[in-house]
Design a protein around this motif. Structure first.
Motif, short mmCIF file in Angstrom:
data_model
loop_
_atom_site.label_atom_id
_atom_site.label_comp_id
_atom_site.label_asym_id
_atom_site.label_seq_id
_atom_site.Cartn_x
_atom_site.Cartn_y
_atom_site.Cartn_z
N LEU A 92 0.83 -1.20 0.00
CA LEU A 92 0.00 0.00 0.00
C LEU A 92 0.87 1.26 0.00
CD1 LEU A 92 -2.81 1.28 0.12
CD2 LEU A 92 -2.72 1.06 2.60
N GLU A 93 1.91 1.25 0.81
CA GLU A 93 2.80 2.41 0.86
C GLU A 93 3.50 2.64 -0.47
OE1 GLU A 93 5.19 1.16 4.13
OE2 GLU A 93 3.59 1.53 5.60
N GLU A 94 3.94 1.55 -1.10
CA GLU A 94 4.62 1.65 -2.40
C GLU A 94 3.63 2.10 -3.48
OE1 GLU A 94 7.65 1.55 -5.21
OE2 GLU A 94 7.78 1.47 -3.02
N PHE A 95 2.42 1.58 -3.44
CA PHE A 95 1.39 1.99 -4.40
C PHE A 95 1.12 3.49 -4.29
CE2 PHE A 95 -3.05 2.82 -5.51
CZ PHE A 95 -3.11 2.29 -6.79
N VAL A 96 0.97 3.97 -3.06
CA VAL A 96 0.73 5.41 -2.82
C VAL A 96 1.91 6.23 -3.33
CG1 VAL A 96 0.50 7.15 -1.00
CG2 VAL A 96 -0.91 5.09 -0.93
N ARG A 158 -13.49 3.12 2.60
CA ARG A 158 -14.37 4.29 2.50
C ARG A 158 -13.74 5.52 3.13
NH1 ARG A 158 -19.47 2.31 3.93
NH2 ARG A 158 -19.46 1.61 1.80
N VAL A 159 -13.18 5.36 4.32
CA VAL A 159 -12.55 6.49 5.01
C VAL A 159 -11.32 6.97 4.25
CG1 VAL A 159 -11.34 7.19 7.12
CG2 VAL A 159 -13.46 5.87 7.28
N MET A 160 -10.49 6.04 3.82
CA MET A 160 -9.27 6.41 3.11
C MET A 160 -9.58 7.10 1.78
SD MET A 160 -6.96 3.02 3.81
CE MET A 160 -5.67 3.50 2.67
N SER A 161 -10.53 6.57 1.02
CA SER A 161 -10.83 7.18 -0.28
C SER A 161 -11.49 8.55 -0.10
CB SER A 161 -11.69 6.26 -1.14
OG SER A 161 -12.94 6.02 -0.56
N THR A 162 -12.30 8.71 0.93
CA THR A 162 -12.91 10.02 1.20
C THR A 162 -11.83 11.04 1.56
OG1 THR A 162 -14.96 8.99 1.94
CG2 THR A 162 -14.57 11.26 2.65
N TYR A 163 -10.92 10.65 2.42
CA TYR A 163 -9.82 11.52 2.82
C TYR A 163 -8.95 11.86 1.61
CZ TYR A 163 -6.34 13.42 6.07
OH TYR A 163 -5.50 14.24 6.75
N PHE A 164 -8.64 10.83 0.80
CA PHE A 164 -7.83 11.02 -0.40
C PHE A 164 -8.51 11.99 -1.37
CE2 PHE A 164 -7.24 9.72 -4.87
CZ PHE A 164 -5.90 10.06 -5.03
N ARG A 165 -9.80 11.79 -1.63
CA ARG A 165 -10.51 12.68 -2.56
C ARG A 165 -10.54 14.11 -2.07
NH1 ARG A 165 -13.79 8.08 -4.03
NH2 ARG A 165 -15.21 8.50 -2.33
N GLY A 166 -10.67 14.30 -0.75
CA GLY A 166 -10.64 15.65 -0.21
C GLY A 166 -9.31 16.32 -0.51
N ALA A 167 -8.21 15.60 -0.28
CA ALA A 167 -6.88 16.13 -0.58
C ALA A 167 -6.71 16.35 -2.08
CB ALA A 167 -5.81 15.18 -0.06
N LEU A 168 -7.20 15.40 -2.88
CA LEU A 168 -7.07 15.48 -4.34
C LEU A 168 -7.79 16.70 -4.89
CD1 LEU A 168 -6.12 13.85 -6.90
CD2 LEU A 168 -8.42 12.89 -6.94
N TYR A 169 -9.03 16.92 -4.45
CA TYR A 169 -9.79 18.07 -4.97
C TYR A 169 -9.23 19.39 -4.47
CZ TYR A 169 -13.13 14.51 -6.50
OH TYR A 169 -13.71 13.41 -7.09
N GLY A 170 -8.76 19.42 -3.23
CA GLY A 170 -8.12 20.63 -2.71
C GLY A 170 -6.86 20.96 -3.49
N TRP A 171 -6.08 19.93 -3.82
CA TRP A 171 -4.85 20.10 -4.61
C TRP A 171 -5.19 20.56 -6.03
CZ3 TRP A 171 -3.21 16.33 -8.46
CH2 TRP A 171 -1.92 16.53 -8.95
N ALA A 172 -6.17 19.92 -6.64
CA ALA A 172 -6.55 20.27 -8.02
C ALA A 172 -7.03 21.71 -8.12
CB ALA A 172 -7.64 19.32 -8.53
N ALA A 173 -7.74 22.17 -7.09
CA ALA A 173 -8.26 23.54 -7.09
C ALA A 173 -7.21 24.57 -6.69
CB ALA A 173 -9.45 23.63 -6.15
N ALA A 182 1.02 15.54 -1.17
CA ALA A 182 1.72 14.28 -0.90
C ALA A 182 1.61 13.89 0.57
CB ALA A 182 3.19 14.39 -1.32
N THR A 183 1.76 14.88 1.45
CA THR A 183 1.65 14.62 2.89
C THR A 183 0.26 14.10 3.25
OG1 THR A 183 3.30 16.31 3.38
CG2 THR A 183 1.81 15.68 5.18
N GLU A 184 -0.77 14.75 2.72
CA GLU A 184 -2.15 14.36 3.03
C GLU A 184 -2.50 12.98 2.46
OE1 GLU A 184 -4.16 15.89 5.19
OE2 GLU A 184 -2.42 17.18 5.49
N VAL A 185 -2.02 12.68 1.27
CA VAL A 185 -2.31 11.37 0.68
C VAL A 185 -1.62 10.27 1.48
CG1 VAL A 185 -1.99 9.90 -1.35
CG2 VAL A 185 -2.82 12.24 -1.62
N ARG A 186 -0.38 10.53 1.88
CA ARG A 186 0.32 9.53 2.71
C ARG A 186 -0.39 9.36 4.05
NH1 ARG A 186 4.95 11.37 -0.19
NH2 ARG A 186 5.83 9.59 -1.29
#
Length: 200
Positions: A92-96, A158-173, A182-186
């Motif tokens: 999982l860590e390597e995938f991330v 569910r929790v991980m993907s929700t947290y990831f999407r929050g970081a992803l959309y904040g980064w994209a915007a 990177a810190t938030e996704v890790r």
């Protein structure tokens, strides 16, 4: 006669694929330096020297182009999966890490593709619900004691993907930079692990 038709068909297919790739390459170039609003059929026609009709024949909408670019990006992630067994926590860590490397190495393009997901629903796969299913499968292979968040792989995913999407959309915007993203996704991939270990 049959050989001639086959030769023509092969050349025609090569030409079609080359034209399609020119459109995709130019679209990628535009999104690496501009915004979604800069990606227009008129602009693509001008930069590629193709007619608008030709572009529409290959891609009826801009969303179709975005979908191809998104599929390529997501395909790159899965083409370079970790060589560690999926049952190991390090998988999982390597995938991330690999996903982050890909996203951040082409930051402007990926940000635009993520925004296209939110605005136009043009992107599927990792940026949408499929990510949660992928995580459920991956986390289900891990020992429950080393799963992030919870021993239940569905809740963890569910929790991980929700947290990831929050970081992803904040980064994209543009609310957070590459380093913070990177810190938030890790962090999303390790949520709850240390607290569950200390409570046992």
């Amino acid at each position: 006669m049959e050989t001639t038709l086959d030769g023509r068909s092969i050349r025609g297919e090569r030409t079609r694929l080359a034209t399609r790739q020119r459109i995709v390459d130019e679209s990628r170039r535009v999104l690496r330096s501009g915004t979604l609003l800069d990606l227009t059929v008129q602009g693509l026609a001008q930069e590629t020297g193709l007619s608008r009709v030709t572009i529409y024949q290959h891609f009826p909408t801009i969303q179709d182009i975005l979908s191809v670019l998104s599929s390529e990006t997501i395909g790159s992630i899965f083409a370079h999966l970790p060589e560690v067994a999926p049952t190991e926590r390090s998988y999982l860590e390597e995938f991330v890490s690999r996903m982050l490397d890909l996203f951040i190495s082409d930051s402007h393009l990926v940000r635009n593709l993520v925004l296209a997901t939110v605005l136009g629903d043009s992107v599927s796969g990792l940026f949408k619900g499929d990510m949660e299913a992928l995580l459920v499968d991956l986390l289900g292979q891990l020992d429950p004691e080393i799963r992030p968040v919870d021993s239940d792989p569905v809740l963890s995913a569910r929790v991980m993907s929700t947290y990831f999407r929050g970081a992803l959309y904040g980064w994209a915007a543009g609310f957070i930079d590459d380093k913070a993203f990177a810190t938030e996704v890790r962090r999303a991939s390790t949520l709850g692990v240390s607290s569950r270990r200390s409570s046992t």
